[in-house]
Structure formats: C-alpha cells, structure tokens
Design an enzyme around this catalytic site. Structure first.
Site, short mmCIF file in Angstrom:
data_model
loop_
_atom_site.label_atom_id
_atom_site.label_comp_id
_atom_site.label_asym_id
_atom_site.label_seq_id
_atom_site.Cartn_x
_atom_site.Cartn_y
_atom_site.Cartn_z
N SER A 1 -3.95 -10.24 -13.27
CA SER A 1 -3.37 -11.57 -13.04
C SER A 1 -4.51 -12.57 -12.96
O SER A 1 -5.64 -12.21 -12.64
CB SER A 1 -2.59 -11.57 -11.72
OG SER A 1 -2.22 -12.89 -11.35
N TYR B 1 -2.39 -9.31 -2.63
CA TYR B 1 -2.14 -9.36 -4.07
C TYR B 1 -3.40 -9.77 -4.83
O TYR B 1 -3.79 -9.13 -5.81
CB TYR B 1 -1.01 -10.35 -4.36
CG TYR B 1 -0.60 -10.42 -5.81
CD1 TYR B 1 0.24 -9.47 -6.37
CD2 TYR B 1 -1.04 -11.47 -6.62
CE1 TYR B 1 0.63 -9.53 -7.70
CE2 TYR B 1 -0.66 -11.54 -7.96
CZ TYR B 1 0.18 -10.58 -8.49
OH TYR B 1 0.56 -10.66 -9.81
N LYS C 1 -5.46 -7.43 -7.55
CA LYS C 1 -5.64 -7.82 -8.95
C LYS C 1 -7.13 -7.98 -9.29
O LYS C 1 -7.56 -7.66 -10.40
CB LYS C 1 -4.88 -9.10 -9.25
CG LYS C 1 -3.36 -8.94 -9.16
CD LYS C 1 -2.84 -7.88 -10.12
CE LYS C 1 -1.32 -7.79 -10.12
NZ LYS C 1 -0.79 -6.82 -11.10
#
Length: 258
Positions: free
Chosen positions: A147, A162, A166
């Site tokens: 991402s 998160y 990533k």
C-alpha cells in the site's frame, strides 16, 4: 516477441489470496482475461465461489481453496491442492489483508497482532511455501500487495499497525527479491492508494469529512477504482516485466508525489 505475446498468460497458474472480492477479484479477472488459470485461496468460500463463476466464464480454470494465510498447515495444504490440480505455480498475488484503526497509545495488543499476523506474517508464510515450489521449478513470480501506507502516513486516520505491516511487506519484497533473483524467481510490490471497493463503499457513502480531505491531498482529486489495477496486475504477472524485481509500484493518483 510481440507486445501481445509479452502480456499473454495463457496456461499459467496464478494463486491469489483473498481473490474473491475487492482488489483481489479484480486482479483475478484481469489475469484470467489474459489467459491464466486462477486459484482463489481465502477463508470466505461464498465470495470465492461467486468469483469462480465469473472467472471461468472467461474460458480458464479456477480452483477455490479454503485457507487462512496465518496458518502454515492450511497454506501447505493449499499448495498441495494446487500442485495436484495444475502441477505448477507460476504467479502468486499476496493480496489478503486487514486494517484496524486505532490510536497508538491505546491500541490493544490483540488488534496489533491481528493486523501484523494477517498482512505481514501471512505474506511471509504464503511466499515461503509457494517460493519453495517456484525455486524448485527454477522460475516464478510473486507480487505482494502492499500500500502507499507502507511509504507514507496517510493522515488523518490513525492506523499504525496497518502502516507498519505494509512497510514491512515492502522490505520483505526487497529481501526476497535479492535472495531469489538469480534463482529465477521475481518478487515485486504493488502499492495502491485509496481505492473504492465493496468494503469501503459504505464509508464513501457516509459523507465523512475525511473523504474530502483524502481527495484534496490526491492530485487527481478522487479515489481509484479496482479496475484501474488491471493493467499493472497483468504487467507484473507477465513476461512484460521480466527485468523487474525488488521494485515498488505506486498506483495512488499522485498522493505520494507531493
């Protein structure tokens, strides 16, 4: 070799984790349209079977396997099922992922572990299992869906777990790519920006002021849609990207270009 031949995936076998919905499904359909047989490996078999019907309508085979990316025994069983059905694995898309929002100072360790285990550990577990097959074959291609959040902090939402997962995927990609480059296995990372999927549609419809802020920080002034990843997915999975490994491909409407 012609351009059409470079992008041709006829008779190849692609495993996509979480390929039954959202970005994973869109990439599965794109690769199937280019000729690849598809394996959807995920926990939700309802969406997997629904996607299977759409994929097979494109004239290729599709195998669905119930699998949790955090469980090595289930991953190994998936690999065995694919080899039994197709005899090889040409491409792996590590697409499964979760996001739990929360302030760093109050995030429960359970939430942190859920995100890290699914996104980062799961990516490693599946890559390791499939990578062994590819190394034995002497060829293979792994695409890890990271991402833009692995490269920047897309404020104002707080999602340290998160972002960390990533960012870890990007470095895992580079590490595996350098280890396996001379053994015939390529590894790259695809980093989408804000994408409007089935899972995020309710949030977009809520008129949350955060949405307007996202758009104002994106030079194109809008979110992406899953179909806009079709081209890059086929490129990375095909011989068109034969000299690309250890690379990070941003598709974010210019968000990280500021």
């Amino acid at each position: 070799m012609s351009v059409q031949e470079l992008f041709n995936l006829k008779d190849r076998v692609t495993v996509i984790t979480g390929g039954g919905q959202g970005l994973g499904k869109e990439m599965a359909l794109a690769l199937a349209d280019a000729g690849s047989n598809i394996v959807i490996a995920q926990r939700n078999m309802k969406t997997a079977e629904q996607a299977k019907a759409e994929i097979e309508a494109l004239g290729v085979k599709c195998l669905t396997v119930k699998m949790d990316v955090t469980k090595p025994d289930e991953v190994d069983a998936m690999v065995s099922a694919v080899l039994k059905e197709f005899g090889k694995i040409d491409v792996l898309f590590n697409n499964s992922g979760v996001c739990i929002l929360g302030d760093a100072e109050s995030m429960p360790l359970e939430d942190w572990n859920t995100v890290i285990n699914t996104n980062l550990n799961g990516c490693f577990i599946v890559s390791q299992a499939v990578g062994k097959v590819m190394l034995k074959q002497g060829k293979g291609n792994i695409i890890n869906v990271a991402s833009m959040s692995g490269m920047i902090v897309n404020t104002p939402q707080n999602q340290c777990s998160y972002n960390a997962s990533k960012g870890g995927i990007i470095m895992l990609t580079k590490s595996m790519a350098t280890e396996w480059a001379q053994k015939g296995v390529r590894v790259n990372a695809l980093c989408p920006g804000y994408m409007r999927t089935e899972m995020s549609e309710e949030h977009y419809q809520s008129k949350d002021p955060m949405i307007d802020r996202w758009f104002s920080m994106t030079p194109m002034g809008r979110s992406g849609v899953p179909s806009e990843l079709r081209g890059i997915a086929v490129y990375l999975a095909s011989d068109a990207s034969s000299y690309a490994t250890g690379a990070t491909y941003l598709v974010d409407g210019g968000y990280t270009a500021w």
